[in-house]
Each structure stands twice: as structure tokens, then as C-alpha cells.
Design an enzyme around this catalytic site. Structure first.
Site: not given
Length: 345
Positions: A206-208, A210
Site C-alpha cells: 500500500c505504501y509503495g 501511494t
């Protein structure tokens, strides 16, 4: 020399593929849950009148980590700063005022994923700073290091809201303010991290994802600002707006160390990660020197990466921050939390 050349090539390729942990600098719960409040901490009013402000700066996610360190660097140069975060920032503001008396600091809360809260932040900043020269979108969350199938839906939603929607909302509000600042060039810096170059970020999908969206956002806004939108009249504004990317690299914060393993702490953290103050001392002068729309400011430049690998793998230099077993080296007199993050105040 062949060994060094091969090692260097592999190392640089590995770093540039963003295969490591997230590099932003705020805690997993770095968004705030309340609307801005008009509280501030500043120098004595009589001394403030003796020194003209160098300008105004807004920094999100600045109650700790590199955001806090950015604020101190700007204040040392005479800038007035608005800091915001998920939690009350009064202690951070007091610490900044005590250590960096050349600038004023104003603090508030802001949930960057909430449009009304971000609008309130913009009004708070205008009221206290007058002119906003720099807006640093620093707040971010990582959602924990787990496979996507093990991440609750609510956590997926949180990461996307804070890291992507939050950047969009803050950028929109900052642009609206800067457009009305006649004769002033306003700079917006969006913080990137692992995944930004398209490499996989296992454990942080998810972080990557975004962070991968931010270069597209910056490129779109640069073209809109410079060329306009095809089929529409280009609107001229009183103030000039520029949008840039900001990459702090690997910073020793909860976002980096939380859920990490001894192996990760030994490499790459022990080789490439830096303390918030180190990163801010390098990046703030680069931020201030950025004059072209669409600029990119980085801490882990190729030269720095090569130097770090040379020191570690050729010269055998030990890490100042991680021991041979992958534990955080705690400095005498400093305070650390359960993840090994050193308290900045």
C-alpha cells in the site's frame, strides 16, 4: 577494483529499485484526528519586531522525525514555521522555540486526509505566517510491514487516504493560497519514498503504491502550471507556484524501524540510514536553492550512496547507529522508544 566496481553496481541498482523499507519519517499514526486549533509558541514579541522574517513555511507531520528537524533548520535561517501532526504539537513547538530562536513556530492539529481540516490548516497558516513561501507535505503512514492479505481493509484505506489523498488535498490548498500571493514564488514539496521509482516494496504494498503515484502528480502539475490545460485558457495568477519532489532517504524514525528485522537494520539501514537532524541539515539548503518548477531534492544521492558503500565494504567502517547484531546503538543520555527511535526533545 573489479570487486569494488561490481559491488558498487549491484548496490546502486538495489537502492534505485527501492527494494528497501519505507523512507518517510512519521509514525504509522502520523495523521491527526482533530481540526486545527489556533495555538502558538513564539519568541518574545519585542524581539520578534527587531527581526524581519525570512518567510513562512508549513510542514505537515512535524511533531517529530525529519519534519521536526526541517522546522529547526528553517527557523535557524529566520523563517517562521507552522507545524502540524496527529497529536498535540505544543511540546514540539516549545522545543523548537528553545533551540531555534531565530524564527517563530505556530502549531496545530490537522488530519491531512480530511478536506475541511486541510482548509482550516491553510487558513491557520495564512493568519499566522502571512505569506507562505514553502509548503512541505511530509506526513505519511506505512500501515505496518505485512503481506497485503494480512493487512486489514481499514489500514489499506488509512494509508491511501493519508499518503495520496492527503498530498492531493494539501497541494490543492497550498496552490490556492500561493496563487493569490502577488509577486511571490511559492514552493510545494511532496515527500516520496520506497516504490517511487517503480520497484517492488514487499511488506509495504500500500505504501509503495501511494508513493509511486507522486511523480505522476508532480509531472501533471508542472505541465499545468507551465503550459496550462489543452482546450482551456491558461489562467495567470498573482503569485507563482512551483511543485517539487523531496526524498529524505532512510531516516531513523518509527516509520523505518517499526516491524524491522536485525537483518534489515544491519543492511541497508546501518549503511544508508541517517538521523533526522543529518537529513534536514542537507535537505533544507537544497530546498531553498530550488528555483525551477519540478525540481527533485534528494538526500541519498548517487555520490552519497557510493561513498557509504565504499566506507562500509571497502574501508570496513562500522555503523554509528546499528551494531553487528542488528541492534540500535543507544547514545548515553539519549532517550529511545520501544522501536529504537531516539527522542528529539
Amino acid at each position: 577494483m573489479k570487486y569494488f566496481a561490481l559491488l558498487t553496481f549491484v548496490a546502486v541498482q538495489t537502492v534505485l529499485l527501492d527494494a528497501f523499507a519505507p523512507t518517510a519519517n512519521t509514525r504509522q499514526m502520523s495523521r491527526s484526528t482533530a481540526f486545527p486549533t489556533a495555538s502558538s509558541v513564539s519568541r518574545d514579541s519585542s524581539s520578534s519586531q527587531l527581526m524581519m522574517s525570512a518567510g513562512g513555511v508549513v510542514i505537515t507531520g512535524a511533531a517529530g522525525g525529519v519534519g521536526f528537524a526541517y522546522a529547526g533548520e528553517f527557523m535557524d535561517r529566520g523563517y517562521d514555521v507552522v507545524i502540524c501532526d496527529v497529536k498535540d504539537c505544543s511540546a514540539a513547538a516549545n522545543a523548537l522555540t528553545s533551540s531555534h530562536p531565530n524564527g517563530n513556530v505556530f502549531h496545530t492539529k490537522c488530519d491531512v486526509s480530511d478536506s475541511k481540516a486541510v482548509e482550516s490548516l491553510g487558513n491557520f497558516a495564512k493568519e499566522n505566517l502571512g505569506t507562505i513561501n514553502y509548503w512541505i507535505n511530509n506526513a505519511g503512514v506505512n500501515g505496518g510491514r505485512r503481506a497485503l492479505r494480512e493487512v486489514p481493509v481499514s489500514q489499506v484505506e488509512l494509508v491511501v487516504k493519508v499518503n495520496l489523498l492527503g498530498i492531493l488535498l494539501c497541494t490543492k490548498v497550498a496552490m490556492d493560497i500561493m496563487a493569490d500571493q502577488a509577486g511571490v514564488t511559492g514552493h510545494i514539496f511532496n515527500t516520496v519514498g520506497s516504490g517511487v521509482k517503480g520497484g517492488g516494496t514487499p511488506g509495504y504494498a500500500c505504501y509503495g503504491a501511494t508513493k509511486r503515484g507522486l511523480p505522476q502528480l508532480t509531472a501533471s502539475l508542472v505541465d499545468e502550471l507551465d503550459k496550462g490545460v489543452q482546450g482551456y485558457d491558461k489562467v495567470e495568477t498573482a503569485g507563482t507556484i512551483q511543485v517539487h519532489s523531496l526524498s529524505p532517504g532512510m531516516v531513523f524514525t518509527a516509520l523505518l524501524l517499526e516491524d524491522s528485522t536485525p537483518e534489515l537494520r544491519k543492511f541497508p539501514f546501518g549503511v544508508l540510514a541517517a538521523q533526522p537532524e543529518e537529513v534536514a541539515a542537507v535537505l533544507v539548503p537544497k530546498i531553498l536553492a530550488t528555483t525551477s518548477n519540478g525540481g527533485s531534492v534528494e538526500f541519498l544521492t548517487t555520490d552519497r550512496i557510493l561513498n557509504k558503500f565504499f566506507e562500509r565494504f571497502i574501508m570496513g567502517k562500522k555503523s554509528e547507529y546499528i551494531d553487528d547484531d542488528g541492534n540500535v546503538i543507544k547514545m548515553p543520555g539519549a532517550e529511545y522508544d520501544e522501536t529504537g527511535v531516539r527522542a528529539l526533545y
